[in-house]
Design a protein around this motif. Structure first.
Motif, PDB file in Angstrom:
ATOM      1  N   SER A  53       0.765  -1.252   0.000  1.00 23.17           N
ATOM      2  CA  SER A  53       0.000   0.000   0.000  1.00 23.17           C
ATOM      3  C   SER A  53       0.793   1.299   0.000  1.00 23.17           C
ATOM      4  O   SER A  53       0.206   2.362  -0.240  1.00 23.17           O
ATOM      5  N   CYS A  54       2.092   1.271   0.286  1.00 18.30           N
ATOM      6  CA  CYS A  54       2.862   2.530   0.333  1.00 18.30           C
ATOM      7  C   CYS A  54       3.203   3.012  -1.078  1.00 18.30           C
ATOM      8  O   CYS A  54       3.920   2.333  -1.807  1.00 18.30           O
ATOM      9  N   ARG A  55       2.723   4.193  -1.424  1.00 15.35           N
ATOM     10  CA  ARG A  55       2.981   4.733  -2.767  1.00 15.35           C
ATOM     11  C   ARG A  55       4.387   5.318  -2.896  1.00 15.35           C
ATOM     12  O   ARG A  55       4.934   5.376  -3.993  1.00 15.35           O
ATOM     13  N   THR A  56       4.953   5.779  -1.774  1.00 21.33           N
ATOM     14  CA  THR A  56       6.238   6.494  -1.867  1.00 21.33           C
ATOM     15  C   THR A  56       7.421   5.684  -1.322  1.00 21.33           C
ATOM     16  O   THR A  56       8.506   6.222  -1.157  1.00 21.33           O
ATOM     17  N   ALA A  57       7.216   4.395  -1.046  1.00 23.23           N
ATOM     18  CA  ALA A  57       8.337   3.551  -0.579  1.00 23.23           C
ATOM     19  C   ALA A  57       8.988   2.840  -1.764  1.00 23.23           C
ATOM     20  O   ALA A  57       8.311   2.423  -2.700  1.00 23.23           O
ATOM     21  N   ILE A  58      10.309   2.709  -1.695  1.00 27.35           N
ATOM     22  CA  ILE A  58      11.054   1.952  -2.714  1.00 27.35           C
ATOM     23  C   ILE A  58      11.369   0.555  -2.195  1.00 27.35           C
ATOM     24  O   ILE A  58      11.374  -0.411  -2.946  1.00 27.35           O
ATOM     25  N   LYS A  59      11.638   0.455  -0.905  1.00 28.85           N
ATOM     26  CA  LYS A  59      11.960  -0.834  -0.263  1.00 28.85           C
ATOM     27  C   LYS A  59      11.428  -0.823   1.161  1.00 28.85           C
ATOM     28  O   LYS A  59      11.424   0.214   1.819  1.00 28.85           O
ATOM     29  N   ILE A  60      11.036  -1.991   1.644  1.00 29.54           N
ATOM     30  CA  ILE A  60      10.746  -2.169   3.074  1.00 29.54           C
ATOM     31  C   ILE A  60      11.750  -3.208   3.580  1.00 29.54           C
ATOM     32  O   ILE A  60      11.707  -4.372   3.178  1.00 29.54           O
ATOM     33  N   LEU A  61      12.673  -2.756   4.431  1.00 29.34           N
ATOM     34  CA  LEU A  61      13.729  -3.632   4.945  1.00 29.34           C
ATOM     35  C   LEU A  61      13.414  -4.076   6.370  1.00 29.34           C
ATOM     36  O   LEU A  61      12.891  -3.294   7.165  1.00 29.34           O
ATOM     37  N   LYS A  62      13.771  -5.321   6.673  1.00 32.08           N
ATOM     38  CA  LYS A  62      13.590  -5.854   8.023  1.00 32.08           C
ATOM     39  C   LYS A  62      14.983  -6.129   8.614  1.00 32.08           C
ATOM     40  O   LYS A  62      15.612  -7.144   8.300  1.00 32.08           O
ATOM     41  N   PRO A  63      15.508  -5.214   9.457  1.00 32.29           N
ATOM     42  CA  PRO A  63      16.838  -5.440  10.033  1.00 32.29           C
ATOM     43  C   PRO A  63      16.837  -6.672  10.945  1.00 32.29           C
ATOM     44  O   PRO A  63      15.897  -6.879  11.717  1.00 32.29           O
ATOM     45  N   ILE A  64      17.886  -7.508  10.823  1.00 37.02           N
ATOM     46  CA  ILE A  64      17.961  -8.694  11.693  1.00 37.02           C
ATOM     47  C   ILE A  64      19.107  -8.596  12.701  1.00 37.02           C
ATOM     48  O   ILE A  64      19.069  -9.239  13.740  1.00 37.02           O
ATOM     49  N   THR A  65      20.116  -7.790  12.399  1.00 39.73           N
ATOM     50  CA  THR A  65      21.199  -7.585  13.372  1.00 39.73           C
ATOM     51  C   THR A  65      22.045  -6.393  12.945  1.00 39.73           C
ATOM     52  O   THR A  65      22.011  -5.977  11.781  1.00 39.73           O
ATOM     53  N   SER A  66      22.791  -5.839  13.912  1.00 39.52           N
ATOM     54  CA  SER A  66      23.807  -4.840  13.555  1.00 39.52           C
ATOM     55  C   SER A  66      25.004  -5.024  14.480  1.00 39.52           C
ATOM     56  O   SER A  66      24.865  -5.542  15.598  1.00 39.52           O
ATOM     57  N   PHE A  67      26.169  -4.651  13.987  1.00 41.20           N
ATOM     58  CA  PHE A  67      27.412  -4.861  14.751  1.00 41.20           C
ATOM     59  C   PHE A  67      28.478  -3.885  14.261  1.00 41.20           C
ATOM     60  O   PHE A  67      28.323  -3.252  13.210  1.00 41.20           O
ATOM     61  N   ASN A  68      29.538  -3.764  15.049  1.00 37.25           N
ATOM     62  CA  ASN A  68      30.661  -2.905  14.662  1.00 37.25           C
ATOM     63  C   ASN A  68      31.581  -3.636  13.699  1.00 37.25           C
ATOM     64  O   ASN A  68      31.846  -4.831  13.870  1.00 37.25           O
ATOM     65  N   VAL A  69      32.052  -2.925  12.698  1.00 40.13           N
ATOM     66  CA  VAL A  69      33.064  -3.486  11.785  1.00 40.13           C
ATOM     67  C   VAL A  69      34.195  -2.476  11.633  1.00 40.13           C
ATOM     68  O   VAL A  69      33.949  -1.292  11.455  1.00 40.13           O
ATOM     69  N   PHE A  70      35.414  -2.989  11.753  1.00 35.13           N
ATOM     70  CA  PHE A  70      36.581  -2.117  11.587  1.00 35.13           C
ATOM     71  C   PHE A  70      37.479  -2.575  10.444  1.00 35.13           C
ATOM     72  O   PHE A  70      38.293  -1.825   9.953  1.00 35.13           O
ATOM     73  N   LYS A  71      37.320  -3.845  10.042  1.00 42.12           N
ATOM     74  CA  LYS A  71      38.100  -4.354   8.903  1.00 42.12           C
ATOM     75  C   LYS A  71      37.322  -5.472   8.219  1.00 42.12           C
ATOM     76  O   LYS A  71      36.315  -5.957   8.748  1.00 42.12           O
ATOM     77  N   GLU A  72      37.810  -5.881   7.064  1.00 43.61           N
ATOM     78  CA  GLU A  72      37.106  -6.895   6.253  1.00 43.61           C
ATOM     79  C   GLU A  72      36.860  -8.182   7.028  1.00 43.61           C
ATOM     80  O   GLU A  72      35.808  -8.803   6.895  1.00 43.61           O
ATOM     81  N   GLU A  73      37.860  -8.577   7.821  1.00 47.48           N
ATOM     82  CA  GLU A  73      37.740  -9.838   8.573  1.00 47.48           C
ATOM     83  C   GLU A  73      36.554  -9.795   9.545  1.00 47.48           C
ATOM     84  O   GLU A  73      35.868 -10.800   9.747  1.00 47.48           O
ATOM     85  N   ASP A  74      36.311  -8.612  10.153  1.00 45.86           N
ATOM     86  CA  ASP A  74      35.157  -8.449  11.055  1.00 45.86           C
ATOM     87  C   ASP A  74      33.863  -8.721  10.285  1.00 45.86           C
ATOM     88  O   ASP A  74      32.974  -9.438  10.759  1.00 45.86           O
ATOM     89  N   LEU A  75      33.780  -8.118   9.120  1.00 47.49           N
ATOM     90  CA  LEU A  75      32.563  -8.249   8.316  1.00 47.49           C
ATOM     91  C   LEU A  75      32.321  -9.723   7.983  1.00 47.49           C
ATOM     92  O   LEU A  75      31.234 -10.253   8.219  1.00 47.49           O
ATOM     93  N   TYR A  76      33.352 -10.391   7.449  1.00 45.99           N
ATOM     94  CA  TYR A  76      33.211 -11.789   7.041  1.00 45.99           C
ATOM     95  C   TYR A  76      32.794 -12.666   8.238  1.00 45.99           C
ATOM     96  O   TYR A  76      31.832 -13.428   8.165  1.00 45.99           O
ATOM     97  N   ALA A  77      33.505 -12.512   9.364  1.00 48.01           N
ATOM     98  CA  ALA A  77      33.258 -13.370  10.535  1.00 48.01           C
ATOM     99  C   ALA A  77      31.848 -13.158  11.091  1.00 48.01           C
ATOM    100  O   ALA A  77      31.159 -14.120  11.458  1.00 48.01           O
ATOM    101  N   LYS A  78      31.422 -11.904  11.135  1.00 48.66           N
ATOM    102  CA  LYS A  78      30.112 -11.617  11.748  1.00 48.66           C
ATOM    103  C   LYS A  78      28.951 -11.988  10.819  1.00 48.66           C
ATOM    104  O   LYS A  78      27.886 -12.398  11.297  1.00 48.66           O
ATOM    105  N   ILE A  79      29.154 -11.859   9.527  1.00 42.53           N
ATOM    106  CA  ILE A  79      28.117 -12.319   8.576  1.00 42.53           C
ATOM    107  C   ILE A  79      28.056 -13.847   8.617  1.00 42.53           C
ATOM    108  O   ILE A  79      26.967 -14.441   8.636  1.00 42.53           O
ATOM    109  N   TYR A  80      29.216 -14.494   8.662  1.00 44.78           N
ATOM    110  CA  TYR A  80      29.292 -15.967   8.710  1.00 44.78           C
ATOM    111  C   TYR A  80      28.550 -16.507   9.947  1.00 44.78           C
ATOM    112  O   TYR A  80      27.897 -17.553   9.894  1.00 44.78           O
TER     113      TYR A  80
END
Length: 385
Positions: A53-80
């Motif tokens: 029903s939203c005429r002006t929305a492009i996407k509706i996202l459902k966040p499942i988690t958030s975390f700190n990332v300082f380098k690529e390895e953090d990103l890979y490990a936390k997504i994994y």
């Protein structure tokens, strides 16, 4: 009863207030404005409703988690480490979109690739099978948002962008985005209160969005598939309940919606799109040169137009063309209000009418103005007196 959770609706610049208003009217709680997005809370049924029903929305996202990332390895490990098997099967497919605002992480495509690698590796290590990547129709579309050092991982409940309503089967050069068209009309205060004219209608987007607003038809009723429909917890009965409730709110419309275009091919394409949207009973098309037309009666008329900007569609003489728009408005369409969007800010000077409103929007990457002209019979001074 399902619990409420946080969601984020993405939109275009300048439409955030409209989207927040839409979400509140639909029943969202904890609505907060951002830049090009609005966060809110609701349950699973509300997520279905917002997509429909939203005429002006492009996407509706459902966040499942958030975390700190300082380098690529953090990103890979936390997504994994995320239990992706809760969200899709190993035999399924995935697509990853990323947006990045960070000094360390600068390349969104690289972030998408690292995310995909981590998810695929987890499935291969745990199940011995790896999901495929499918950018067009994945089982699960994942959104990664990195703001400085905070990474938010969301499931994309919409699938393909919500501006792809499902009715556009034929396009002309430089069609207006459906979300922008709806937003422009809502900013202008259109709600089906009088006759409507788009004098340069192209493939008919403004006409279709105007009819859907006037009749209160859910904008994504014709959409082939939402992202949430391939999720393991998709509740088809609940979705059908939501859809039927929205259909009951469709209202009658007793005015005329008319589209002109000088190009016969554009008229044919508009006709195909209007048919695909099942709106032929509300919209009339005429192969006409706007500059040779005049208002048919003394009823109030609402005009909305997205003329060529001389960007993607060339205009032989911009000064003459925009001057003709102004002259036709003034001489031939008294007692009307006209709204026009253009990214050719220089060309607005040639219209020769003083706009009573100017609103900054973006058409794609082009900074644009939505302007309003109050058209009176005779002079404005005489009208006031």
């Amino acid at each position: 009863m399902t619990k409420n959770f946080k969601m984020v609706a993405k939109t275009l610049y300048g439409l955030e207030e409209l989207l927040a208003q839409e979400l509140r009217q639909l029943g969202a709680s904890a609505v907060e404005l951002g830049v090009r997005n609005v966060s809110f809370e609701g349950d699973t049924g509300f997520m279905y409703k917002a997509n429909l029903s939203c005429r002006t929305a492009i996407k509706i996202l459902k966040p499942i988690t958030s975390f700190n990332v300082f380098k690529e390895e953090d990103l890979y490990a936390k997504i994994y480490a995320i239990k992706w098997e809760d969200y899709m099967d190993a035999e399924g497919s995935l697509a990853v979109d990323a947006t990045v605002f960070s000094d360390y992480f600068t390349h969104s495509q690289y972030i998408s690739l690292k995310t995909k690698d981590a998810i695929v590796d987890r499935f291969r290590d745990q199940k011995g099978v790896r999901p495929n990547v499918d950018l067009d129709h994945p089982t699960l579309r994942i959104n990664i948002h990195i703001d400085r050092n905070i990474c938010t991982v969301s499931l994309d409940s919409s699938g393909q962008s919500l501006h792809k309503r499902g009715y556009k089967v034929a396009t002309t050069m430089a069609p207006i985005n459906e979300v922008l068209a709806a937003g422009m009309l809502m900013k202008a205060g259109w709600n089906g209160q009088c006759d409507f004219l788009d004098p340069m209608c192209g493939s008919g987007t403004l006409l279709i969005e105007a009819a859907m607003i006037a009749c209160n038809i859910p904008p994504n009723l014709n959409k082939d598939e939402f992202g949430f429909e391939t999720w393991p917890d998709f509740d088809v009965d609940l979705y059908e309940l939501i859809e039927n409730a929205a259909l009951k709110k469709i209202r009658e419309f007793n005015y005329k919606i008319t589209g002109f275009d000088i190009d016969r091919i554009a008229i044919q394409k508009a006709k195909e799109n209007i048919e695909a949207a099942s709106l032929t009973e509300f919209i009339t098309l005429e192969n006409k040169d706007f500059f040779e037309t005049e208002k048919e009666n003394d009823k109030t008329l609402f005009i909305a137009v997205n003329p060529p900007y001389d960007e993607r569609i060339a205009v032989d003489d911009v000064e003459k063309f925009y001057g003709n728009i102004g002259n036709t408005f003034k001489r031939n369409y008294p007692d009307s209000q006209a709204w026009m969007i253009t990214s050719n800010l220089e060309a607005l000077k040639f219209v020769g009418l003083r706009p009573s409103k100017k609103i900054k929007l973006f058409n794609g990457k082009l900074e644009s103005r939505l302007v309003k002209y109050e058209l009176y019979a005779g002079s404005k001074k005489a009208k006031k007196n």
